[in-house]
Enzyme design. Structure first.
Site, PDB file in Angstrom:
ATOM      1  N   TYR A  30       0.864  -1.185   0.000  1.00 59.49           N
ATOM      2  CA  TYR A  30       0.000   0.000   0.000  1.00 59.49           C
ATOM      3  C   TYR A  30       0.903   1.239   0.000  1.00 59.49           C
ATOM      4  CZ  TYR A  30      -4.682   1.819   0.026  1.00 59.49           C
ATOM      5  OH  TYR A  30      -5.869   2.411  -0.365  1.00 59.49           O
ATOM      6  N   HIS A  35       7.415   5.387   1.274  1.00 57.67           N
ATOM      7  CA  HIS A  35       8.123   4.220   0.741  1.00 57.67           C
ATOM      8  C   HIS A  35       8.925   4.609  -0.510  1.00 57.67           C
ATOM      9  CE1 HIS A  35       4.371   2.270   2.499  1.00 57.67           C
ATOM     10  NE2 HIS A  35       5.338   1.673   3.163  1.00 57.67           N
TER      11      HIS A  35
END
Ligand code: PAF
Length: 289
Positions: A30, A35
């Site tokens: 997700y 990230h």
């Protein structure tokens, strides 16, 4: 980009790049800009970039959100590829834990505070899965967001005590425009909660300002931060703590590098945030160990 689902295939791919540097970004998927900032840095510093996506059941407590943790593999694959991941490792629970675990990792340092206290066993699960991933991938560098600063401290202990030849790179928390730290779990927030969630960062900045203005008394800073949160949010405080960092020891005065960390509960979400500060109040955003 290659998507890989088994350990054997991962090892075969890594044999093809022996001699090249490998940067590893562990995630639970997700993906968000947090990230992707890790991937960007890994891309700059390594020949090969590996990302894992694995929602690790071992690090969720019985009443936590393992089942409903947000997942979107197609979108994650697209984003990983666009940002330059070479090998995307997406194992199933059966691949990672084919048998009942006959051996357990127990983290005994830095877990009686912050999230470790509210989530018993959580860091044991993180240490277990990362030990497995580190063995499988054997990266030169591993990349983590400092939003999970306690996790970074625990991984630092893991890598140093178990002699993994891995450099750890802790990178700045990526924030929404209003200051809310990006998190896969932000999708759990109601419209009202999302609006007031920026309070957490405001409260941390208030604490930082006190340190910058010369305040050294940890209890006083923690109290002010708690009051700010209580006055501006309809949430339950899990903790507000200021500790030495990365040791995570209790302290009375701000005389060394510290973490000011908060966690609150809403009905369907638990939010965490922190800032790491030098003794004069300057924010420490990147840590390389
Ligand atoms: O930070 C996370 O997303 C997870 O704790 C990690 C490091 C991928 C281990 O499961």
């Amino acid at each position: 980009m290659k998507t890989i689902r088994t350990i054997e295939e991962m090892r075969d791919e890594l044999k093809k790049v022996i001699g090249q540097s490998v940067g590893y970004v562990p995630t639970m998927g997700y993906l968000h800009e947090g990230h992707l900032s890790l991937v960007k840095r890994a891309r700059k510093e390594n020949d090969v970039v590996v990302m894992s996506i694995f929602v690790n059941p071992l690090q969720f407590g019985p009443n936590e959100d393992f089942e409903r943790y947000p997942r979107d593999e197609a979108r994650d694959k697209r984003l990983a590829e666009q940002h330059g991941v070479d090998l995307l490792f997406i194992p199933t629970v059966d691949v990672m834990y084919p048998n009942e675990m006959g051996i357990e990792m127990k983290v005994t340092k830095g877990t009686d505070v912050l999230c470790g206290r509210s989530r018993p066993g959580h860091f044991d699960g993180v240490a277990t899965v990362l030990t497995k991933f580190f063995h499988i991938i054997q990266p030169d560098r591993a990349y983590f967001g400092l939003k999970d600063a306690q996790q970074f401290a625990v991984v630092n202990t893991l890598v140093s005590h178990f002699n993994f030849p891995i450099q750890l790179v802790g990178l700045p928390t990526v924030r929404e425009e209003d200051g809310l730290a990006k998190s896969s779990r932000n999708v759990y927030l109601s419209e009202e909660e999302r609006k007031e969630a920026k309070t957490l960062y405001e409260a941390l900045k208030l604490g930082q300002k006190m340190v910058m203005d010369g305040e050294k008394d940890v209890d006083l800073i923690v109290q002010k931060v708690k009051t700010y949160i209580t006055e501006h949010m309809n949430a339950t405080i899990d903790y507000v703590e200021m500790l030495s960092y990365p040791e995570l020891n209790e302290i009375k005065r701000v005389d060394e590098q510290v973490i000011l960390a908060v966690a609150i509960y809403y009905k369907n979400a638990r939010l965490i945030d922190n800032i790491i500060l030098s003794p004069d109040g300057k924010q420490v955003e990147t840590i390389i160990r």
